[in-house]
Design an enzyme around this catalytic site. Sequence first.
Site, mmCIF file in Angstrom:
data_model
loop_
_atom_site.group_PDB
_atom_site.id
_atom_site.type_symbol
_atom_site.label_atom_id
_atom_site.label_comp_id
_atom_site.label_asym_id
_atom_site.label_seq_id
_atom_site.Cartn_x
_atom_site.Cartn_y
_atom_site.Cartn_z
ATOM 1 N N HIS A 1 0.137 0.993 -13.151
ATOM 2 C CA HIS A 1 0.937 -0.153 -13.613
ATOM 3 C C HIS A 1 2.406 0.264 -13.659
ATOM 4 C CE1 HIS A 1 1.719 -3.942 -15.616
ATOM 5 N NE2 HIS A 1 2.508 -3.286 -16.437
ATOM 6 N N MET B 1 -4.480 -7.110 -6.783
ATOM 7 C CA MET B 1 -4.029 -8.288 -7.526
ATOM 8 C C MET B 1 -5.163 -9.188 -7.985
ATOM 9 S SD MET B 1 -0.929 -7.930 -7.855
ATOM 10 C CE MET B 1 0.644 -7.469 -7.189
ATOM 11 N N ASN C 1 -6.171 2.521 -12.715
ATOM 12 C CA ASN C 1 -5.177 1.562 -12.217
ATOM 13 C C ASN C 1 -3.788 2.152 -12.421
ATOM 14 O OD1 ASN C 1 -4.129 -1.062 -11.370
ATOM 15 N ND2 ASN C 1 -3.600 -1.398 -13.520
ATOM 16 N N GLY D 1 0.770 -1.232 0.000
ATOM 17 C CA GLY D 1 0.000 0.000 0.000
ATOM 18 C C GLY D 1 0.806 1.289 0.000
ATOM 19 N N THR D 2 2.002 1.291 -0.631
ATOM 20 C CA THR D 2 2.726 2.565 -0.691
ATOM 21 C C THR D 2 2.000 3.551 -1.610
ATOM 22 O OG1 THR D 2 4.221 1.896 -2.482
ATOM 23 C CG2 THR D 2 4.956 1.466 -0.222
ATOM 24 N N ASN D 3 1.357 3.037 -2.659
ATOM 25 C CA ASN D 3 0.568 3.944 -3.515
ATOM 26 C C ASN D 3 -0.646 4.477 -2.761
ATOM 27 O OD1 ASN D 3 1.567 4.299 -6.388
ATOM 28 N ND2 ASN D 3 1.851 2.096 -6.072
ATOM 29 N N ILE E 1 -8.932 -9.611 -10.399
ATOM 30 C CA ILE E 1 -9.572 -9.093 -11.613
ATOM 31 C C ILE E 1 -11.016 -8.712 -11.281
ATOM 32 C CG2 ILE E 1 -10.342 -9.722 -13.946
ATOM 33 C CD1 ILE E 1 -7.362 -9.600 -13.917
ATOM 34 N N LEU E 2 -11.435 -7.539 -11.743
ATOM 35 C CA LEU E 2 -12.825 -7.116 -11.515
ATOM 36 C C LEU E 2 -13.726 -7.736 -12.580
ATOM 37 C CD1 LEU E 2 -12.210 -3.320 -10.773
ATOM 38 C CD2 LEU E 2 -12.658 -5.141 -9.106
HETATM 39 C C1 GRF Z 1 2.863 -1.075 -7.650
HETATM 40 O O1 GRF Z 1 4.076 -1.257 -8.311
HETATM 41 C C2 GRF Z 1 1.740 -0.945 -8.652
HETATM 42 O O2 GRF Z 1 2.124 -0.317 -9.841
HETATM 43 C C3 GRF Z 1 1.371 -2.365 -8.932
HETATM 44 O O3 GRF Z 1 1.501 -3.014 -7.691
HETATM 45 C C4 GRF Z 1 2.448 -2.327 -6.880
HETATM 46 C C5 GRF Z 1 1.772 -1.999 -5.586
HETATM 47 O O4 GRF Z 1 2.638 -1.435 -4.644
HETATM 48 N N1 GRF Z 1 0.085 -2.448 -9.557
HETATM 49 P P1 GRF Z 1 2.063 -0.808 -3.300
HETATM 50 O O5 GRF Z 1 1.188 -1.854 -2.635
HETATM 51 O O6 GRF Z 1 1.292 0.425 -3.672
HETATM 52 O O7 GRF Z 1 3.271 -0.494 -2.482
#
Ligand code: GRF
Length: 201
Positions: free
Chosen positions: A114, A95, A112, A16-18, A97-98
């Site tokens: 990527h 991770m 999303n 969850g860093t994003n 699929i919807l």
């Molecule tokens: C990120 O690299 C994102 O692009 C991919 O999964 C990773 C998730 O990282 N879809 P985090 O959980 O947000 O740290």
Amino acid sequence: MSKDRVNITILVSGGGTNLQSVIDQVENGYLDKAKIVQIISSNPNAYALERAAKAGIPGICIDKARYPKDTERNAAILKKLKETETDLIVLAGYMSILQPSLIEAYRGRIINIHPALIPKYCGKGFYGKRVHRAVLEGGEHESGATVHFVDEGVDTGRIILQEKVPIEPGDTEESLAARVLTVEHRILPEAIKMFCDGKIR
Ligand code: GRF
């Protein structure tokens, strides 16, 4: 859409860093119209759920153990989206699929992130460290991150933002992942702001 407040549900599966980058940008006022109404995880042990708790955001787990059938998980997610009057769904390391019915219900309102330059190194099988390994094995000179709308395909929806990073000599999957993540943490909130301000649809 240009509303005073945009309700956002963030779907996660891992660290969850994003997610954290979006929480931070809401808290510091950059995302002034955004309200994160809930976090939905496909994994009960995702650290992202702790991040949600620390930020005082409701976090729930909708996983295969509790909802074995795809249709059941889909219905459970849809119910939560409706209850919270979600305007925008953000997949941040989700991770799973919807289902097409959910994508149809929120068309143009699911984005999303990527960790590569779509249309390269994306689609089925390209997730997590595998993406960066493939980029390095491919002898590329650059990689990057892409924010895109979600449609029924895997990583096939319209691109919203994309930014490159160089490949450095001696790069490993880990070092490249870290460099790409710094870009992800910038362009995901930026794309959300564009959505909140009605600049993309
Ligand atoms: C990120 O690299 C994102 O692009 C991919 O999964 C990773 C998730 O990282 N879809 P985090 O959980 O947000 O740290």
